[in-house]
Design an enzyme around this catalytic site. Structure first.
Site, PDB file in Angstrom:
ATOM      1  N   SER A  71     -51.143  39.761   8.607  1.00  0.00           N
ATOM      2  CA  SER A  71     -50.601  40.824   7.744  1.00  0.00           C
ATOM      3  C   SER A  71     -51.036  40.563   6.307  1.00  0.00           C
ATOM      4  CB  SER A  71     -49.074  40.798   7.826  1.00  0.00           C
ATOM      5  OG  SER A  71     -48.510  41.484   6.735  1.00  0.00           O
ATOM      6  N   TYR A 112     -40.961  37.025   7.434  1.00  0.00           N
ATOM      7  CA  TYR A 112     -42.133  37.658   8.055  1.00  0.00           C
ATOM      8  C   TYR A 112     -43.422  37.196   7.372  1.00  0.00           C
ATOM      9  CZ  TYR A 112     -45.223  41.439   9.661  1.00  0.00           C
ATOM     10  OH  TYR A 112     -46.261  42.157  10.204  1.00  0.00           O
TER      11      TYR A 112
HETATM   12  P1  NAD Z   1     -44.789  47.621  17.290  1.00  0.00           P
HETATM   13  O1  NAD Z   1     -43.355  47.246  17.177  1.00  0.00           O
HETATM   14  O2  NAD Z   1     -45.143  49.050  17.501  1.00  0.00           O
HETATM   15  O3  NAD Z   1     -45.499  46.756  18.406  1.00  0.00           O
HETATM   16  C1  NAD Z   1     -45.108  45.473  18.747  1.00  0.00           C
HETATM   17  C2  NAD Z   1     -45.041  45.383  20.252  1.00  0.00           C
HETATM   18  O4  NAD Z   1     -44.729  44.036  20.600  1.00  0.00           O
HETATM   19  C3  NAD Z   1     -43.951  46.274  20.867  1.00  0.00           C
HETATM   20  O5  NAD Z   1     -44.487  47.011  21.940  1.00  0.00           O
HETATM   21  C4  NAD Z   1     -42.900  45.294  21.357  1.00  0.00           C
HETATM   22  O6  NAD Z   1     -42.254  45.746  22.532  1.00  0.00           O
HETATM   23  C5  NAD Z   1     -43.753  44.069  21.633  1.00  0.00           C
HETATM   24  N1  NAD Z   1     -42.977  42.835  21.588  1.00  0.00           N
HETATM   25  C6  NAD Z   1     -42.032  42.488  20.687  1.00  0.00           C
HETATM   26  N2  NAD Z   1     -41.537  41.281  20.991  1.00  0.00           N
HETATM   27  C7  NAD Z   1     -42.198  40.852  22.089  1.00  0.00           C
HETATM   28  C8  NAD Z   1     -42.138  39.690  22.874  1.00  0.00           C
HETATM   29  N3  NAD Z   1     -41.283  38.695  22.586  1.00  0.00           N
HETATM   30  N4  NAD Z   1     -42.971  39.582  23.929  1.00  0.00           N
HETATM   31  C9  NAD Z   1     -43.829  40.570  24.231  1.00  0.00           C
HETATM   32  N5  NAD Z   1     -43.915  41.702  23.543  1.00  0.00           N
HETATM   33  C10 NAD Z   1     -43.117  41.844  22.472  1.00  0.00           C
HETATM   34  O7  NAD Z   1     -45.463  47.044  15.963  1.00  0.00           O
HETATM   35  P2  NAD Z   1     -46.866  47.337  15.298  1.00  0.00           P
HETATM   36  O8  NAD Z   1     -46.589  47.917  13.975  1.00  0.00           O
HETATM   37  O9  NAD Z   1     -47.781  48.015  16.214  1.00  0.00           O
HETATM   38  O10 NAD Z   1     -47.356  45.839  15.022  1.00  0.00           O
HETATM   39  C11 NAD Z   1     -48.259  45.136  15.855  1.00  0.00           C
HETATM   40  C12 NAD Z   1     -48.646  43.844  15.144  1.00  0.00           C
HETATM   41  O11 NAD Z   1     -49.223  44.155  13.871  1.00  0.00           O
HETATM   42  C13 NAD Z   1     -47.466  42.921  14.856  1.00  0.00           C
HETATM   43  O12 NAD Z   1     -47.898  41.579  14.983  1.00  0.00           O
HETATM   44  C14 NAD Z   1     -47.154  43.228  13.412  1.00  0.00           C
HETATM   45  O13 NAD Z   1     -46.479  42.169  12.793  1.00  0.00           O
HETATM   46  C15 NAD Z   1     -48.542  43.442  12.862  1.00  0.00           C
HETATM   47  N6  NAD Z   1     -48.631  44.212  11.618  1.00  0.00           N
HETATM   48  C16 NAD Z   1     -48.125  45.467  11.509  1.00  0.00           C
HETATM   49  C17 NAD Z   1     -48.277  46.157  10.317  1.00  0.00           C
HETATM   50  C18 NAD Z   1     -47.760  47.548  10.125  1.00  0.00           C
HETATM   51  O14 NAD Z   1     -47.898  48.087   9.027  1.00  0.00           O
HETATM   52  N7  NAD Z   1     -47.189  48.161  11.145  1.00  0.00           N
HETATM   53  C19 NAD Z   1     -48.937  45.562   9.239  1.00  0.00           C
HETATM   54  C20 NAD Z   1     -49.425  44.282   9.382  1.00  0.00           C
HETATM   55  C21 NAD Z   1     -49.279  43.624  10.573  1.00  0.00           C
END
Ligand code: NAD
Length: 281
Positions: free
Chosen positions: A164, A177
């Site tokens: 991130s 985070y």
């Molecule tokens: P999201 O919540 O849509 O997706 C995360 C997925 O992980 C979900 O489907 C959830 O069910 C699954 N999950 C959660 N805990 C779990 C576990 N213990 N075991 C297995 N699956 C699990 O989130 P997103 O926004 O698509 O984020 C995806 C990745 O990108 C994450 O690592 C997040 O930290 C990172 N990220 C997101 C952003 C953003 O702006 N959304 C920015 C930087 C990084």
């Protein structure tokens, strides 16, 4: 030659917003996608969509914090698709218990009796901080431990961690985070060095600000208007917009493609519209 054709790519958190889009993009390029997600139905829905579009996908229920569950998921993937060629560690997210409510300390953070006010740094719940570390850090470590044996000494093996922007310079409020994602950057480099002799490349993608389920309460007011935070983000982003999940597909495909990125390892690549490059003046 299409390097991704028939490659087995395991994507944790593959039912989520960002990784489901990455999964569909890689499936379109010919890869066999295993979607590991804690909530099975979310992975199943993505798998159906991939298959409906002519791709190959498998949904597997898996909590990445359980080594036993990851081992069982690997057995399932191996029996259906064969050994894992690439692993994308996408499961991750935030927990309000590890974030402060205010950007900076305020005099009222301690009441006259000396008790920390809710939402202050002093009131953060250690269990909440630990939960965020577990999901983002151990949730990357455990699947990596489980799937690496499939990848040893096989040309083109690749691991992609999802970091991130907050890993480089922490964002206000997101205390646990950002620290956990900084640790993900650190182990990306450690693993890249450690497994270079075994031909496994390890890199990370650091998305900037994308509007998704996990951060919608931070970015949008209930009436759909942007929050002050979203306005600050856009003002600090030279490309003047938030990221779209599709913005991550090309970089993921490139990192999976040994013929294109075969000498790239230990890199953390920002996809942020220039956010990190901009000093603010
Ligand atoms: P999201 O919540 O849509 O997706 C995360 C997925 O992980 C979900 O489907 C959830 O069910 C699954 N999950 C959660 N805990 C779990 C576990 N213990 N075991 C297995 N699956 C699990 O989130 P997103 O926004 O698509 O984020 C995806 C990745 O990108 C994450 O690592 C997040 O930290 C990172 N990220 C997101 C952003 C953003 O702006 N959304 C920015 C930087 C990084």
């Amino acid at each position: 030659m299409n390097w991704l054709q028939n490659k087995v790519i395991v994507i944790t958190g593959g039912g989520g917003v960002l990784c489901s889009t990455i999964a569909k993009g890689l499936a379109q390029r010919g890869a066999k996608i295993a979607l590991l997600n804690r909530t099975f139905e979310k992975a199943e829905k993505v798998a159906y969509e991939i298959i409906a579009n002519g791709g190959e996908a498998l949904a597997v229920a898996c909590d990445v914090l359980s080594k036993e569950a990851c081992i069982q998921a690997k057995e399932k993937v191996n029996s259906v698709f064969g050994p894992c060629d690439m692993l994308i560690n996408g499961a991750g997210g935030n927990d309000p218990r590890g974030s402060t409510a205010r950007e900076t300390w305020e005099p009222g953070d301690i009441d006259p009796e000396g008790e920390p006010k809710d939402g202050s740094f002093l009131s953060l719940d250690p269990d909440g901080i630990e939960a965020v570390f577990k999901l983002n850090f151990m949730g990357t470590v455990i699947p990596t431990q489980v799937f690496i044996p499939d990848m040893l000494n096989r040309e083109g093996s690749s691991i992609i961690n999802i970091s991130s922007m907050g890993a480089f310079a922490p964002m206000t409020k997101g205390f646990a985070y950002c620290a956990a994602k900084a640790a993900v950057n650190n182990i990306t480099q450690w693993l890249a060095v450690h497994y270079a002799p075994a031909q496994i490349r390890v890199n990370a993608i650091a998305p900037g600000f994308f509007s998704t389920e996990q951060n919608k309460h931070l970015l949008w007011n209930i009436d759909g208007s942007p929050t002050k935070r979203t306005e600050q983000i856009i003002a600090h982003t030279p490309m003047k917009r938030l990221g779209k999940p599709e913005d991550l597909v090309g970089i993921a495909a490139w990192l999976c493609d040994y013929s294109a990125s075969g000498f790239v390892t230990g890199a953390v690549i920002p996809v942020d519209g220039g956010f990190m490059a901009y000093s603010g003046v």
